[in-house]
Write an enzyme that holds these catalytic residues in place. Structure first.
Site, mmCIF file in Angstrom:
data_model
loop_
_atom_site.group_PDB
_atom_site.id
_atom_site.type_symbol
_atom_site.label_atom_id
_atom_site.label_comp_id
_atom_site.label_asym_id
_atom_site.label_seq_id
_atom_site.Cartn_x
_atom_site.Cartn_y
_atom_site.Cartn_z
ATOM 1 N N CYS A 53 -2.634 -7.362 1.682
ATOM 2 C CA CYS A 53 -2.547 -8.596 0.896
ATOM 3 C C CYS A 53 -3.836 -9.415 1.023
ATOM 4 O O CYS A 53 -4.242 -10.101 0.089
ATOM 5 C CB CYS A 53 -1.316 -9.402 1.276
ATOM 6 S SG CYS A 53 -1.271 -9.904 2.987
ATOM 7 N N THR A 54 -4.481 -9.336 2.190
ATOM 8 C CA THR A 54 -5.768 -10.026 2.341
ATOM 9 C C THR A 54 -6.785 -9.424 1.375
ATOM 10 O O THR A 54 -7.504 -10.134 0.672
ATOM 11 C CB THR A 54 -6.290 -9.899 3.782
ATOM 12 O OG1 THR A 54 -5.380 -10.558 4.654
ATOM 13 C CG2 THR A 54 -7.674 -10.524 3.940
#
Lengths: 523, 450
Positions: free
Chosen positions: B212-213
């Site tokens: 997700c980063t």
């Protein structure tokens, strides 16, 4: 020819193009090319050192085939310097390799000015008398010097030069400079622009920990009469306070804040390490001062003036959970402050240069910038003359080594390595070279070693029988693995000295090949 | 010309000081003399695993410390970026197998030494191959490969009735590793000192960026690179595997990373960083490799001859800030599944080999799938190659008890795939099999007679 960038890729990732350029401009002289010397040079030639000059007066003998990879059967009877040099050249054609077939001892005696042409001299397998002479010669002509010796299962490496200043010491672990408990106005304003009580969970879990800690430290200080958490209980309480602000158990940014919470309690102002440097007498600069000390003087002025007691800001921040936008803005705020600090230091550098009668632009901007970025990590290394160490070692240290069990073998080898050289002066050979005279040699060596300790005011009985016997058993042998080890260490230190990156070793490294409990002795 | 005998003794003049003379600081049963040197040269067999930065040094060091029977195994070919430290290779060797060139170069310079190269994966060799060596020296840069060799070396270890290791089954290992200015050297005596698995915590798994980063909140240049490498590549090339050794692929990832970095205002994406992140490049220099290999070679000589005390048991070296060396005596994990007396498995005498192999998948400490099984060097079932699979297939329906000669307990070796940290790795394990005796079912004569 290979693309040097590809060939040197794995080391460029360590010392960068500047470090590589320094290596490629360096000119190295090697004294004696037995395994210790040739292995030291091998590691440097592979890395692309500029030029090497191999000095050795001996011819290759059969015994050399048993410990030196750089000679082979066809070399027997030929100049060892020539054979080793030819092999080294084969390893890297970018290196300028030459040799001089002459004994290092004779060269030291008859042609001391010879050494002044080099960046650095690597002296291997030299006995005490030649070491002391060469040390004085190199010190006088400002040539860096490193000694390496392999002797049976022991040996040593010792750097000798007046002073070595490191700007890019590149330590592995170093506390970052975030100023969480003393934010400057821009950082303060940025923190204020973010609401920790934001109801949007995405914002809440992507608020960088720097912002969380700046705000929470302020909140804490307001409730505690301006003080920050200092005792263990307070620190724990502060962590609990952080924890209480989480709205979800897996908010990484709050976990990071709790982990980094100790950073709000770090004392303000500069470290004792930096204080020692700015208070050094060399920081009182004049026209003969080096660029390094001119910049130290400028930073010193900065600290008392614009810095408000702090060193110039480094400007980089660690990665942390954050919205991209917050993180990029935070980065810009730290960089802007670092740039402002640099400009202040730069103008001080220019003023100082003018004051001491040098060209105002003598030090390039990029150098000053790097200096500012690394101000907290500056390192100054100084080395005693070997002669001074031998005649008047640091007595409390010596006392410690002689009584501390962790050091007993290392200090024993240190004394015995000196003793074998005196033995050689008296008997023209090392102890234990011939099987027939083993017993006599053991007692002769013992007498000499005890004498050395007595001269220094210590009791010779601290020296164990086992170690003295072992030293005679070695009989002056130069074992390949030991040579590769000490040579490896020597080349590692040479790289640090030439690239001016990382911190070179201090004191004398004593190799203990018996159980590998080697030590650095700071005498 | 000197006669061969005196030539041999003068060639080893320096080494002989250590091997021919008695000493007080030596290992157990040190028996100095010319025989010791001759035995070292004639009988000691050392396998060097890896012919890279450490392996090249190890081969040279061992050859010059008196070893004559060496073998080296490495699956890689020489690349240009090896040349700053792997001193046995030249530019014209690029593309050739490392093991072969390294062996050739050392034999060329050190007369009398015999080095057999193996250009293959370590998994391609059977246990028998590894068992013929007295000592295994490891010059590797991966945890998986170390684990594998450790499994193999520990699989030879047998314990007596009191759970003490049988000395003749101990296969010593010497392991080295480097990263930049740092490194370690260690001695592993399976059953006596901790094995690689006992101290696996020394090698924490590499931290990966959360997806997700990468997808939503990139902050660093590395995030942009990994986005291009792990997410964008698949989106655009659907199904075509990414090849880190293909310069066009790397160039594509780099330019995508640059675009992403520009989009988010993130500085620092370079081609060199892209390569570093994608290939997880560990910086390496000649000097550190030389130091660590030299320590390993010295310890190998000590294990073979007892000519001095041994490192007990882990040496760490750090040259970043000054010079720090430290010896740590790590302790064994008594319950280590690799070097301990073995995982105990209780079976019915009727359990077939097929059923046994299925059990291994479920068994908590093992979770091994696709297992091949050997007993006392005999292949009971082999998953590969096809010829062996076919030959051993008929055993699957036979009870394991029968295949092991109807003894009440015994040790079998299994090798297969285990899942560790979400990663599949090949491994071998030693199992202590105990059969539940059902009345009248065991033929005691066979049991004692085997």
């Amino acid at each position: 020819m290979a693309e040097p960038k590809t060939k040197y890729d794995r080391q460029l990732r360590i010392w960068g193009e500047q470090g590589q350029a320094a290596l490629e401009n360096a000119s190295i002289c090697l004294l004696n090319c037995g395994p210790t010397g040739s292995e030291t040079l091998k590691n440097l030639v592979l890395g692309g050192i500029g030029s090497i000059t191999v000095i050795d007066g001996s011819k290759v003998e059969v015994a050399d085939l048993g410990n030196n990879f750089m000679v082979d059967e066809s070399s027997i009877g030929q100049s060892k310097a020539k054979c080793v040099c030819a092999f080294l050249q084969e390893l890297n054609d970018a290196v300028k390799a030459k040799f001089v077939e002459e004994s290092p001892e004779a060269l030291i005696e008859t042609n001391p000015s010879f050494f002044s042409q080099f960046t650095l001299v690597i002296a291997t397998q030299l006995v005490e008398t030649s070491m002391l002479k060469l040390d004085r010669i190199c010190r006088q002509s400002n040539v860096m010097l490193i000694f390496a010796r392999s002797y049976g299962l022991t040996g040593f490496v010792r750097i000798s030069l007046k002073e070595h200043d490191v700007i890019e010491s590149k330590p592995d672990h170093f506390l970052d400079d975030l100023r969480l408990n003393d934010p400057w106005p821009e950082l303060q304003r940025f923190a204020e622009s973010i609401d920790l009580n934001a109801t949007d969970p995405v914002i809440h879990k992507h608020t960088p920990y720097v912002v969380i800690l700046v705000k929470m430290a302020e909140e804490w200080a307001n409730k505690h009469g301006g003080c920050l958490p200092s005792t263990r209980e307070e620190k724990k309480e502060f962590k609990d306070l952080l924890k209480s602000r989480m709205i979800d158990i897996d908010e990484e940014n709050y976990k990071e804040a709790i982990e980094a919470s100790f950073k709000v309690s770090t004392p303000r102002g500069i470290s004792s390490r930096l204080r020692q440097i700015i208070e050094d007498s060399s920081a009182e600069v004049d026209s003969s001062s080096s660029d390094f000390w001119v910049m130290v003087a400028a930073v010193k002025d900065f600290i008392v003036n614009e810095g408000g007691g702090e060193a110039p800001l480094e400007g980089s921040i660690p990665d942390m959970t954050s919205l991209t936008e917050y993180y990029v803005n935070l980065q810009k705020i730290y960089q802007a402050k670092a740039e402002a600090d640099f400009l202040a230091v730069e103008s001080r550098v220019r003023n100082i240069l003018k004051r001491i009668g040098r060209d105002q632009d003598a030090i390039p901007r990029t150098t000053i910038k790097t200096f500012c970025k690394n101000a907290r990590k500056l390192t100054v290394c100084r080395y005693r003359l070997i002669e001074d160490e031998f005649n008047s070692p640091v007595l409390p240290e010596l006392q410690k080594y002689l009584t501390d069990e962790d050091y007993s073998v290392a200090i024993g080898f240190y004394i015995l390595l000196r003793a074998v050289d005196r033995f050689a002066t008296n008997y023209n050979r090392f102890p234990g070279m011939f099987d027939g005279e083993m017993d006599e040699d053991i007692s002769r060596l013992k007498t000499i070693a005890v004498g050395i300790l007595n001269d220094l005011g210590f009791n010779g009985s601290t020296l164990t029988e086992d170690l003295t016997n072992e030293m005679c058993r070695f009989g002056g042998a130069e074992l390949h693995a030991v040579a590769a080890f000490t040579g490896g260490i020597a080349s590692q230190e040479v790289i640090k000295l030439i690239t001016k990156q990382f911190v070179p070793m201090s004191g004398t490294f004593i190799f203990n090949g018996v159980d590998h409990k080697s030590q650095l002795l700071l005498l | 010309m000197a006669d061969p005998v005196s030539q041999a003794s003068s060639r080893w003049r320096d080494l002989d000081k250590l091997l021919l003379r008695p000493g007080n600081l030596v290992g157990p049963n040190f028996d100095p003399g010319t025989e010791l040197r001759d035995d070292l040269q004639e009988y000691a067999k050392v396998l060097v695993v890896g012919a890279g930065g450490l392996g090249c040094e190890l081969l040279k060091d061992l050859a010059l410390m008196g070893f004559r029977n060496l073998e080296v195994i490495d699956m890689d070919r020489i690349e240009v970026s090896n040349l700053n430290r792997q001193f046995l290779f030249r530019l014209q060797d690029v593309g050739k197998p490392k093991a072969e060139v390294a062996a050739h170069r050392v034999m060329e310079r050190v007369s009398g030494v015999d080095i057999v190269p193996h250009f293959c994966r370590i998994q391609d060799k059977d246990l028998e191959f590894y068992n013929k060596f007295n000592i295994i020296a490891l010059g590797l840069d991966s945890i998986e490969a170390r684990s594998y060799i450790n499994d193999v070396a520990c699989s030879f270890l047998e314990y007596d009735a009191e759970d003490n290791p049988c000395e003749e089954t101990i296969k010593p290992m010497v392991d080295g590793g480097t990263e930049g200015f740092k490194g370690h050297a260690r001695v592993i005596m399976p059953g006596v000192t901790p094995c690689f698995e006992c101290t696996i915590w020394l090698f924490p798994p590499q931290v990966k960026f959360p997806l997700c980063t990468l997808a939503e909140t990139p902050r660093t240049a590395a995030h942009c690179i990994e986005y291009a490498h792990l997410i964008k590549w698949d989106e655009v090339h659907g199904g075509k595997p990414f090849d880190a050794d293909d310069p066009e692929h790397m160039q594509w990832v780099y330019s995508e990373a640059v675009k992403r970095a520009e989009l988010f205002g993130i500085p620092g994406v370079t081609y060199s960083l892209t390569q570093g992140v994608v290939k997880n490049i560990i910086p390496a220099i000649a000097s550190t490799n030389a130091i660590i290999s030299a320590a390993c070679a010295l310890e190998t000589l000590k294990i073979a001859t007892s000519c001095s005390k041994t490192l007990s048991n882990y040496l760490s070296y750090n040259g970043l800030e000054g010079l720090h060396t430290k010896v740590t005596e790590f302790v064994r994990d008594k319950d280590c599944p690799v070097c301990g007396p073995g995982v105990l498995l209780e079976l019915d005498t009727t359990t077939t080999l097929q059923k046994f192999i299925e059990l291994l998948e479920e068994y908590p400490k093992l979770h091994m799938s696709k297992a091949s099984v050997t007993y006392r060097g005999e292949n009971l079932y082999m998953q590969a190659p096809p010829v062996l699979e076919e030959m051993t297939r008929s055993n699957l329906t036979v009870p394991l008890f029968d295949l092991m000669g109807k003894i009440p307990k015994g040790i079998v070796h299994i090798s297969g795939t285990a899942t560790k940290n979400d990663k599949k790795t090949s491994c071998t394990r030693k199992l202590r099999v105990l059969f539940k005796v059902i009345d009248g079912d065991t033929d005691m004569d066979t049991a004692t007679g085997s």
